[in-house]
Design a protein around this motif. Structure first.
Motif, PDB file in Angstrom:
ATOM      1  N   TRP A 146     -50.313 -25.522 -60.384  1.00  0.00           N
ATOM      2  CA  TRP A 146     -51.180 -26.035 -61.710  1.00  0.00           C
ATOM      3  C   TRP A 146     -50.287 -26.849 -62.734  1.00  0.00           C
ATOM      4  N   LEU A 149     -50.346 -30.466 -62.176  1.00  0.00           N
ATOM      5  CA  LEU A 149     -51.703 -31.383 -62.755  1.00  0.00           C
ATOM      6  C   LEU A 149     -51.450 -31.853 -64.111  1.00  0.00           C
ATOM      7  N   VAL A 151     -51.846 -31.578 -67.147  1.00  0.00           N
ATOM      8  CA  VAL A 151     -52.991 -31.629 -68.113  1.00  0.00           C
ATOM      9  C   VAL A 151     -52.571 -31.786 -69.520  1.00  0.00           C
ATOM     10  N   ARG A 177     -57.264 -35.585 -66.106  1.00  0.00           N
ATOM     11  CA  ARG A 177     -56.474 -34.445 -65.472  1.00  0.00           C
ATOM     12  C   ARG A 177     -57.172 -32.926 -66.006  1.00  0.00           C
ATOM     13  N   ALA A 180     -59.874 -32.464 -63.655  1.00  0.00           N
ATOM     14  CA  ALA A 180     -59.460 -31.817 -62.199  1.00  0.00           C
ATOM     15  C   ALA A 180     -58.867 -30.674 -62.134  1.00  0.00           C
ATOM     16  N   LEU A 181     -58.626 -30.104 -63.342  1.00  0.00           N
ATOM     17  CA  LEU A 181     -58.039 -28.817 -63.381  1.00  0.00           C
ATOM     18  C   LEU A 181     -59.268 -27.836 -63.487  1.00  0.00           C
ATOM     19  N   GLN A 184     -60.980 -27.688 -59.945  1.00  0.00           N
ATOM     20  CA  GLN A 184     -60.394 -26.984 -58.969  1.00  0.00           C
ATOM     21  C   GLN A 184     -60.459 -25.586 -59.403  1.00  0.00           C
TER      22      GLN A 184
END
Length: 230
Positions: A146, A149, A151, A177, A180-181, A184
């Motif tokens: 995590w 990433l 973020v 980002r 994307a998090l 996922q």
């Protein structure tokens, strides 16, 4: 990226080292599902009154561990060091909370906790965890993935173009980002985003209210007709 990853990695090691002397208590907590008061859950479903809860209530690693680790940090000597120290405290707290959240996924029934008494969800038997080291390494891997990433990217020299800070590029990177998090997270835990059991309970309660209201109106109508004929 490696600098951030290394910092997160080191702090996770500090957390695990702080609880290494009491693995038996840690394992005992991991093997217990999260408990939610059924009456509080019903109150939220019926009245939409959010229960007053604290995330630390479900922490497996107690908050005192974080506080003890932060007290060991060097005392800042000037304003600049103080600001950096405060930023580090905030970042470390985020890492600490994330470690606890991932640990909650390992518990029976995950972060949702044990099914409510009225739930039709299966009461599955779970294999008890006996070795803390394996669990902690798995938790560490998830938290580091995590963190990779990034973020929460902050402004830095990479966003300076032609001597000026490019806010558009900075916001675009953060947005990508974050997407994307979230993507996922949805893929990994769709069941945690979509609470079908709570939705079903809410519909059942609304239906029960509608049936009760219809019956009450029918009884009142019958009584009125009876009284008018007497």
């Amino acid at each position: 990226e490696m600098c951030i990853r290394d910092r997160v990695n080191r702090y996770i090691d500090e957390i695990f080292a702080a609880v290494s002397s009491d693995h038996s208590s840690l394992i005992s907590s991991i093997n217990q599902p999260i408990y939610h008061d059924p009456l509080m859950i019903l109150r939220f479903i019926r009245c939409k009154i959010q229960p007053i809860t604290d995330d630390s209530d479900t922490f497996i690693i107690p908050l005192s561990v974080y506080l003890a680790l932060e007290r060991q940090k060097p005392t800042p000597k000037n304003t600049g060091q103080y600001l950096l120290s405060e930023c580090e405290h905030i970042h470390n707290k985020a890492v600490f909370d994330t470690v606890n959240r991932v640990l909650n996924f390992v518990r029976p029934h995950g972060i949702r906790g044990a099914p409510m008494p009225w739930s039709t969800a299966g009461r599955v038997l779970f294999t008890k965890i006996s070795k803390a080291e394996t669990v902690l390494q798995d938790v560490k891997s998830v938290v580091l993935s995590w963190a990779a990433l990034k973020v929460g990217t902050l402004p830095h020299a990479g966003f300076v173009v032609g001597g000026e800070f490019c806010a558009e590029q900075f916001l675009d990177v953060r947005e990508k980002r974050l997407i994307a998090l979230l993507g996922q997270d949805i893929v990994d835990g769709e069941k945690d985003w979509l609470d079908y059991d709570s939705a079903k309970t809410e519909v059942n309660l609304e239906l029960a209210d509608a049936v009760l209201e219809a019956l009450a109106e029918e009884v009142i109508g019958s009584l009125c007709n009876f009284c008018s004929t007497v």
